[in-house]
Structures are given as structure tokens and as C-alpha cells.
Design an enzyme around this catalytic site. Structure first.
Site: not given
Ligand code: 4FV
Length: 263
Positions: A89, A116, A154, A169
Site C-alpha cells: 500500500p 504487517e 495481456r 483498452d
Molecule cells: C497491497 C496493496 C496490500 C499489506 C500488508 C500485504 C498487504 C500485507 N499490496 N497493493 N493494497 N498488501 O494491501 O499492493 O503484508
């Protein structure tokens, strides 16, 4: 293109990539996908891959060494240089422009976190960039990695049949896609716009462009600001706004009121 995915659940990605266009890209040798489990590179009887966070707080953090040993094995598995991407995130939002960039790479290594997240020192030492698929929290990076695999697969030459071409697209030109219709022409839910039955490809292209502009203006004004609209586009958009489609839907709870009253 070769994609290696580092995940505590490598079979997850393999499953995701076994169907449709992605599956076919693999069958056609346009992309190879390889799963690696850091637990296979963990020491000790318990083969730990995580531990409690320093500073306290909930959850666990993925350990450096199992991931580092795993990444070393992944790199040694193929001499081609790879871009290492950590899905999180905290990453840059993934968009079609980034997908096009990644699709041109020879090799990607996608690192999937769990718990985490991953010890920051491993990320600093091994990761080229972090990417996010959206501002929400998943239980693991696997779904995000599967999104990347699907989106770049793709775009591999030969992955899409011409009917499925990526040219039209969404986001290809920074706009949302136009609406699509197929048989039957008349249905109780409505009738296919006459222009699409006209056979006049110039009129059809113009209608589709106008629809894409209007929907983008209505649903994603941020994209309209970014899009390099031509004077012709601006004229089409104004025509769309002036059309009955351009009428703003009244906000909820204001049914029956005039737009002015609803303000
Ligand atoms: C995430 C997202 C995501 C966070 C903690 C995996 C999680 C756990 N990855 N975009 N949104 N990852 O939420 O890519 O480790």
C-alpha cells in the site's frame, strides 16, 4: 518475458495465471511464471519467516534472511537482469502507463508480503520499486502480484487475438472505455444505439470517442484534466454534455427536484 513471484503461497499465483489470456500467454511461450517460497530458504527446524515487530504493536514482520536467500536463488535461476517489485500500500499506484513499462521488461521479480509487511532493511537492499493496486489493505501481496501478472501478460505480443486487441483498452489513451453492445439489437432492457448498426466506421469511431470523453468527464474528471484533449475532442465533449447523456444525474434523495433545486 519471465516473472518470478516470491510468496509464502506460490501456488496461489500459479492458479491465478492458469486461465484465459494469461494462461494462453504461458502456453504460447510469451511469458513464463515461476513461484518461490521463502520458507524453503529459512533456517532451523521451524523454518521461521517472520518475527515480532521491534517497538511492539500487533502482528508479525517478515524476516530478512529467508527473503534474501530466496531472492539470491531467484536471481541465479536466470542470467537476465530483473526488476524487483514489492507490492504494498506504500507503493506508487499501479496504472496502465506503468503496466506498459513493466510489460516491456525482460524479467520481473514480484515480492509478496504477508503479516504487517517486510523488514525495511530488506526492502532498501533488494527492491527497485514498490507498487500499490489501491488504497486498501489486503492480507497478502499475492492478489496484487496476480494483478500485475495479468495486466502485463495481456500486453505481450501475441497474447491477445486481434479481436481482443489492447489498442482500444481503457486508459490506452488516458480515457475510460466507451460502452459496448452485442446481440440482440432490441431487448426489453433497451435497443443498441443506431450509429453502431450504421456500418459508417467514421461515425462509429466519432460516437465511441464522444462516449469515452463524456464518461471520463462524468466519472473520472481527474483523468480528463490529465488527458491531452485535441480541439476536436473538446468539441465532442461539449456535444456530449449538450446531449441528453450529458444531463447530470441528480444526487441521491433529490428525485423529482430540478437541478437548480437540488443544488
Ligand atoms: C497491497 C496493496 C496490500 C499489506 C500488508 C500485504 C498487504 C500485507 N499490496 N497493493 N493494497 N498488501 O494491501 O499492493 O503484508
Amino acid at each position: 518475458m519471465r516473472i518470478d513471484v516470491v510468496s509464502l503461497f506460490p501456488e496461489f499465483i500459479a492458479q491465478c495465471a492458469a486461465f484465459g489470456v494469461v494462461g494462453r500467454a504461458g502456453e504460447r511461450g510469451l511469458m513464463s511464471l515461476h513461484g518461490w517460497n521463502p520458507r524453503d530458504h529459512a533456517e532451523g527446524n521451524y523454518r521461521r519467516v517472520d518475527d515480532r515487530p521491534f517497538g511492539g504493536g500487533p502482528g508479525m514482520v517478515m524476516l530478512i534472511d529467508p527473503l534474501r536467500a530466496c531472492l539470491r536463488a531467484v536471481r541465479e535461476a536466470d542470467p537476465r537482469p530483473a526488476r524487483v517489485i514489492y507490492m504494498s500500500p506504500q507503493g506508487r499506484p499501479l496504472d496502465q502507463a506503468k503496466v506498459r513499462e513493466l510489460a516491456a521488461c525482460e524479467r520481473l521479480i514480484l515480492l509478496c508480503g504477508r503479516y504487517e509487511g517486510v523488514d525495511e532493511r530488506l526492502l532498501q537492499a533488494e527492491v527497485d520499486e514498490e507498487l500499490s493496486i489501491g488504497d486498501y489493505v489486503l492480507s497478502g501481496g499475492e492478489l496484487a502480484a496476480a494483478v500485475v501478472v495479468d495486466a502485463v501478460a495481456r500486453l505481450q505480443d501475441g497474447a491477445l487475438n486481434d479481436a481482443e486487441s489492447a489498442v482500444q483498452d481503457s486508459f490506452e489513451d488516458g480515457l475510460l472505455d466507451c460502452p459496448h453492445y452485442t446481440r440482440p439489437v432490441a431487448h426489453e432492457l433497451g435497443v443498441v444505439p443506431e450509429v453502431l448498426m450504421s456500418g459508417n466506421h467514421a461515425r462509429i469511431a466519432r460516437w465511441r470517442r464522444m462516449q469515452a470523453l463524456g464518461r471520463t468527464w462524468l466519472r473520472r474528471p481527474d483523468l480528463i484534466d490529465e488527458a491531452a484533449l485535441t480541439p476536436a475532442d473538446r468539441a465532442l465533449l461539449e456535444a456530449w454534455k449538450a446531449s441528453d447523456e450529458g444531463v447530470q444525474p441528480l444526487p441521491d434523495g433529490h428525485a423529482g427536484e430540478s437541478p437548480e433545486q437540488a443544488e
